[in-house]
Design a protein around this motif. Sequence first.
Motif, mmCIF file in Angstrom:
data_model
loop_
_atom_site.group_PDB
_atom_site.id
_atom_site.type_symbol
_atom_site.label_atom_id
_atom_site.label_comp_id
_atom_site.label_asym_id
_atom_site.label_seq_id
_atom_site.Cartn_x
_atom_site.Cartn_y
_atom_site.Cartn_z
ATOM 1 N N ARG A 4 0.801 -1.499 -0.080
ATOM 2 C CA ARG A 4 0.384 -0.180 -0.241
ATOM 3 C C ARG A 4 0.871 1.389 -0.219
ATOM 4 O O ARG A 4 2.063 1.178 0.630
ATOM 5 C CB ARG A 4 -0.554 -0.106 1.311
ATOM 6 C CG ARG A 4 -1.630 1.218 1.714
ATOM 7 C CD ARG A 4 -2.717 1.002 2.784
ATOM 8 N NE ARG A 4 -2.383 0.853 3.728
ATOM 9 C CZ ARG A 4 -1.245 2.173 4.513
ATOM 10 N NH1 ARG A 4 -1.900 3.333 4.242
ATOM 11 N NH2 ARG A 4 -0.714 1.798 5.395
ATOM 12 N N PRO A 5 0.905 1.863 -0.790
ATOM 13 C CA PRO A 5 1.146 3.442 -0.948
ATOM 14 C C PRO A 5 1.229 4.227 0.831
ATOM 15 O O PRO A 5 0.809 3.839 0.770
ATOM 16 C CB PRO A 5 0.467 4.263 -1.011
ATOM 17 C CG PRO A 5 0.062 3.417 -2.681
ATOM 18 C CD PRO A 5 -0.189 2.469 -1.890
ATOM 19 N N SER A 7 2.381 7.050 1.320
ATOM 20 C CA SER A 7 1.525 8.786 0.553
ATOM 21 C C SER A 7 0.490 9.441 1.459
ATOM 22 O O SER A 7 0.657 10.494 1.656
ATOM 23 C CB SER A 7 1.749 9.486 -0.985
ATOM 24 O OG SER A 7 0.812 8.195 -1.000
ATOM 25 N N ASP A 8 -0.229 8.601 1.723
ATOM 26 C CA ASP A 8 -1.597 8.435 2.937
ATOM 27 C C ASP A 8 -1.384 8.864 3.951
ATOM 28 O O ASP A 8 -2.155 9.565 4.904
ATOM 29 C CB ASP A 8 -2.203 7.334 2.691
ATOM 30 C CG ASP A 8 -1.832 6.546 3.315
ATOM 31 O OD1 ASP A 8 -0.990 6.159 3.618
ATOM 32 O OD2 ASP A 8 -2.881 5.066 3.335
ATOM 33 N N VAL A 37 11.555 4.139 -0.849
ATOM 34 C CA VAL A 37 10.843 4.735 -2.450
ATOM 35 C C VAL A 37 10.252 4.258 -2.844
ATOM 36 O O VAL A 37 9.632 4.993 -4.007
ATOM 37 C CB VAL A 37 12.668 5.583 -3.276
ATOM 38 C CG1 VAL A 37 12.718 6.152 -4.302
ATOM 39 C CG2 VAL A 37 13.480 6.000 -1.998
ATOM 40 N N SER A 38 10.855 2.884 -3.308
ATOM 41 C CA SER A 38 10.010 2.424 -4.115
ATOM 42 C C SER A 38 8.212 2.441 -3.955
ATOM 43 O O SER A 38 7.267 1.725 -4.603
ATOM 44 C CB SER A 38 10.596 0.886 -4.134
ATOM 45 O OG SER A 38 11.806 0.559 -4.700
ATOM 46 N N ALA A 39 7.904 2.543 -2.419
ATOM 47 C CA ALA A 39 7.194 2.467 -2.266
ATOM 48 C C ALA A 39 6.462 4.001 -2.111
ATOM 49 O O ALA A 39 5.205 3.560 -1.539
ATOM 50 C CB ALA A 39 6.516 1.854 -0.567
ATOM 51 N N GLY A 40 7.086 4.183 -2.667
ATOM 52 C CA GLY A 40 6.197 5.839 -2.630
ATOM 53 C C GLY A 40 6.507 7.081 -1.450
ATOM 54 O O GLY A 40 5.528 8.078 -1.337
ATOM 55 N N GLU A 41 7.617 7.033 -0.868
ATOM 56 C CA GLU A 41 7.494 7.522 -0.141
ATOM 57 C C GLU A 41 9.508 8.061 -0.352
ATOM 58 O O GLU A 41 9.894 8.538 -1.020
ATOM 59 C CB GLU A 41 8.098 6.882 1.291
ATOM 60 C CG GLU A 41 8.569 7.335 2.632
ATOM 61 C CD GLU A 41 7.558 8.378 4.131
ATOM 62 O OE1 GLU A 41 7.594 9.110 4.017
ATOM 63 O OE2 GLU A 41 6.494 7.732 2.671
ATOM 64 N N ASP A 42 8.816 9.324 0.524
ATOM 65 C CA ASP A 42 9.785 10.662 0.229
ATOM 66 C C ASP A 42 11.266 10.670 1.334
ATOM 67 O O ASP A 42 11.084 11.241 2.404
ATOM 68 C CB ASP A 42 9.793 12.199 0.377
ATOM 69 C CG ASP A 42 10.975 12.971 -0.245
ATOM 70 O OD1 ASP A 42 11.456 12.713 -0.233
ATOM 71 O OD2 ASP A 42 9.462 14.527 -0.492
ATOM 72 N N ARG A 94 8.512 14.276 5.320
ATOM 73 C CA ARG A 94 9.756 12.792 5.090
ATOM 74 C C ARG A 94 9.811 12.077 5.701
ATOM 75 O O ARG A 94 9.689 12.218 7.295
ATOM 76 C CB ARG A 94 11.165 13.608 4.107
ATOM 77 C CG ARG A 94 10.164 14.634 3.414
ATOM 78 C CD ARG A 94 11.716 14.701 2.619
ATOM 79 N NE ARG A 94 12.426 14.539 2.131
ATOM 80 C CZ ARG A 94 13.565 14.522 1.131
ATOM 81 N NH1 ARG A 94 14.386 15.936 1.583
ATOM 82 N NH2 ARG A 94 14.353 13.767 0.330
ATOM 83 N N ARG A 201 10.649 -2.722 6.551
ATOM 84 C CA ARG A 201 9.484 -1.739 6.006
ATOM 85 C C ARG A 201 8.178 -2.412 6.005
ATOM 86 O O ARG A 201 7.568 -2.026 6.725
ATOM 87 C CB ARG A 201 9.956 -2.611 4.191
ATOM 88 C CG ARG A 201 9.370 -1.826 3.001
ATOM 89 C CD ARG A 201 7.951 -2.593 2.722
ATOM 90 N NE ARG A 201 8.444 -4.121 2.429
ATOM 91 C CZ ARG A 201 8.521 -4.877 1.481
ATOM 92 N NH1 ARG A 201 8.976 -4.369 0.670
ATOM 93 N NH2 ARG A 201 8.962 -6.143 1.570
#
Length: 214
Positions: A4-5, A7-8, A37-42, A94, A201
């Motif tokens: 799951r991303p 970014s939420d 990063v691959s999972a959309g995290e900054d 971040r 992770r």
Amino acid sequence: MNLRPFSDHRRGLFVSVDGPSGAGKSTIVHHLAQLLVSAGEDVHVTAEPSNGPIGVLCQELTDTVTGHALACLYAADRYHHIETEIRPYIEAGRMVISDRYIPSGLVMQRFDGIDPAFLWQLNAEAKRPDLAVILEADPDIISERLNERGPHNRFQGTPGSSHAEVHFYRQAIDRLIQAGFDVLRVDCNQRPAEQSAAVIRDRLLNFFAASSTG
């Protein structure tokens, strides 16, 4: 695994990664950052001693300054690191990963005979990580690694340092858990670095899943 991303989530997250010298911290942190990063995290990766002026001084003086003076110098770098780098990135939303943090501060100066209670008080006001990862490895295995690569500082050159450091970390883990830190212990003996990073992770995925349902 269906990732799951990240970014939420609405705020930054702070993760520290510590463990005995030779356990593979830097390599695992590198792989963890790539997975996130691959999972959309900054992601922002940092380390202690920091690259700031006090951290540079720590690196220069570790082999010549001892005891309480060095412990205070490392603590000063930690507080400066928090104010100038860690907190600003967290507030910007971040994910901050630090290669060494409070747990190392509770361990390394033990080699100079510093009272653990003094080290605890010295770090008492430092920002707590959302997740404190402690890598665990067999002292004989990490001792062989240190012998192959050579010691990076005077602590690692002490006879029996790997066994002592593993013992100090076990005591630090107990203290951190008693104080309410969220500690994740990762056994690195049989896992390659990529798998150890994936364990961390996955714990962070569970963290966000719990946060979203809370």
